[in-house]
Design a protein around this motif. Structure first.
Motif, PDB file in Angstrom:
ATOM      1  N   TYR A 205      -7.314  -3.909   2.666  1.00  0.00           N
ATOM      2  CA  TYR A 205      -7.440  -4.389   3.964  1.00  0.00           C
ATOM      3  C   TYR A 205      -6.340  -3.723   4.838  1.00  0.00           C
ATOM      4  O   TYR A 205      -6.677  -3.516   6.155  1.00  0.00           O
ATOM      5  CB  TYR A 205      -7.385  -5.730   4.116  1.00  0.00           C
ATOM      6  N   TYR A 209      -6.591  -1.627   8.632  1.00  0.00           N
ATOM      7  CA  TYR A 209      -5.643  -1.803   9.775  1.00  0.00           C
ATOM      8  C   TYR A 209      -4.805  -0.731  10.468  1.00  0.00           C
ATOM      9  O   TYR A 209      -4.905  -0.586  11.587  1.00  0.00           O
ATOM     10  CB  TYR A 209      -4.855  -2.977   9.271  1.00  0.00           C
ATOM     11  N   PHE A 291     -10.477  -5.910   9.601  1.00  0.00           N
ATOM     12  CA  PHE A 291      -9.147  -6.463   8.970  1.00  0.00           C
ATOM     13  C   PHE A 291      -8.854  -7.905   9.043  1.00  0.00           C
ATOM     14  O   PHE A 291      -8.693  -8.586   8.061  1.00  0.00           O
ATOM     15  CB  PHE A 291      -8.038  -5.890   9.810  1.00  0.00           C
TER      16      PHE A 291
END
Length: 315
Positions: A205, A209, A291
């Motif tokens: 994740y 980002y 995200f």
């Protein structure tokens, strides 16, 4: 905490219209932004492994009585310690943040607070975190304190390795150990596997980002898995999300979990797959949205673990 004129003209670029901008007293806003209280998603993501671990440990113990209290302590601790960690990150990165479009409006590069003021604020947050930590047993206290070494090192990793997300994973997944430490005063194999699975989840994740800053990072020499994977990001995400699901599944088996836990894991896995399907690494707003959606993925797994623990406690 005086010395720098506080203006509200420089809001953080990717956070506007939140409660800090609308309602917080003007003088508190730079400090609340340092702690990312205007953008709580990181605190939620730090909290998820804590809650997973607490719920899984409650299931193993066949006892739900301490789960609400532990969840409340982890909630407060995650928000204040994530705030302290972000403040430390901003202090160490203050000469880099003013070179990146998304971060140059942060309180220190924007001139809203000095590095010294930020450091004092960080110490205050750490003291609150300590008050939370001492509510647990001695083993859990020692386990929590041990994480500070990794937290202190993290901001420097992006200067030396393309894998800073792996170090972030070590930090943000630490809570996967804490629930078992608090419940049993020791670490079980299930906690270690949960920790490993969470690390893989964080790597994936945070790669999503990091794609928001890929161009700026490349220009100023900052490294990340987003730059390392590039156009191969989707296969890399499938690998790390897949490992996360596999390792967490092993943790559930080691913990003797029932069907509700595995249903929660299946929902978690489905959420991760749809993130990869939807991802466009060149669409920064979409990267941020995906995200942030990992909080919901984490809550799906937590719901399954709580339901399983409730069934096992009543058995």
């Amino acid at each position: 905490m005086n010395g720098v004129p506080i203006s509200d003209t420089a809001r953080v670029a990717d956070s506007t219209g939140n409660w800090v901008d609308r309602h917080a007293p003007l003088w508190t806003r730079p400090y609340l932004r340092l702690a990312r209280f205007d953008r709580p998603i990181g605190s939620w993501l730090l909290l998820m492994p804590c809650w997973w671990s607490a719920a899984l440990a409650a299931g193993v113990a066949h006892d739900l009585s301490r789960l609400p209290w532990f969840c409340a302590l982890f909630f407060v601790g995650s928000f204040v310690m994530r705030g302290a960690g972000c403040t430390w990150n901003d202090i160490t990165d203050r000469h880099l943040d003013d070179k990146v479009e998304r971060t140059r409006s942060r309180p220190i590069p924007a001139g809203q607070v000095t590095a010294k003021q930020a450091a004092i604020f960080m110490v205050g947050l750490c003291l609150i975190g300590l008050v939370v930590l001492v509510q647990f047993n001695g083993f859990a206290i020692a386990t929590g304190i041990a994480s500070l070494l990794i937290v202190a090192a993290y901001p420097f990793m992006k200067r030396i390795t393309y894998w800073p997300q792996s170090v972030l994973g070590l930090c943000f997944s630490w809570g996967a150990l804490m629930g078992f430490a608090a419940t049993f005063g020791r670490l079980e194999p299930a906690a270690i596997m949960l920790y490993a699975g969470s690390i893989c989840w964080v790597i994936a994740y945070d790669t999503i980002y990091a794609h928001q800053d890929a161009e700026d990072d490349l220009m100023i020499g900052i490294k990340s898995t987003a730059l390392l994977f590039g156009e191969r990001t989707k296969p890399a995400l499938l690998l790390f999300f897949g490992l996360a699901v596999l390792l967490i599944g092993v943790a559930l088996m080691l913990a003797g979990s029932g069907w509700f836990a595995f249903i929660g894991l299946a929902a978690f896995a489905a959420h991760l797959v749809q993130q990869v399907v939807r991802l466009d690494i060149h669409d920064s707003p979409l990267c941020l949205k995906l995200f942030k959606s990992n909080r919901d993925a984490g809550l799906l797994l937590f719901a399954g673990l709580v339901a399983d623990a409730a069934v096992r406690a009543g058995a």
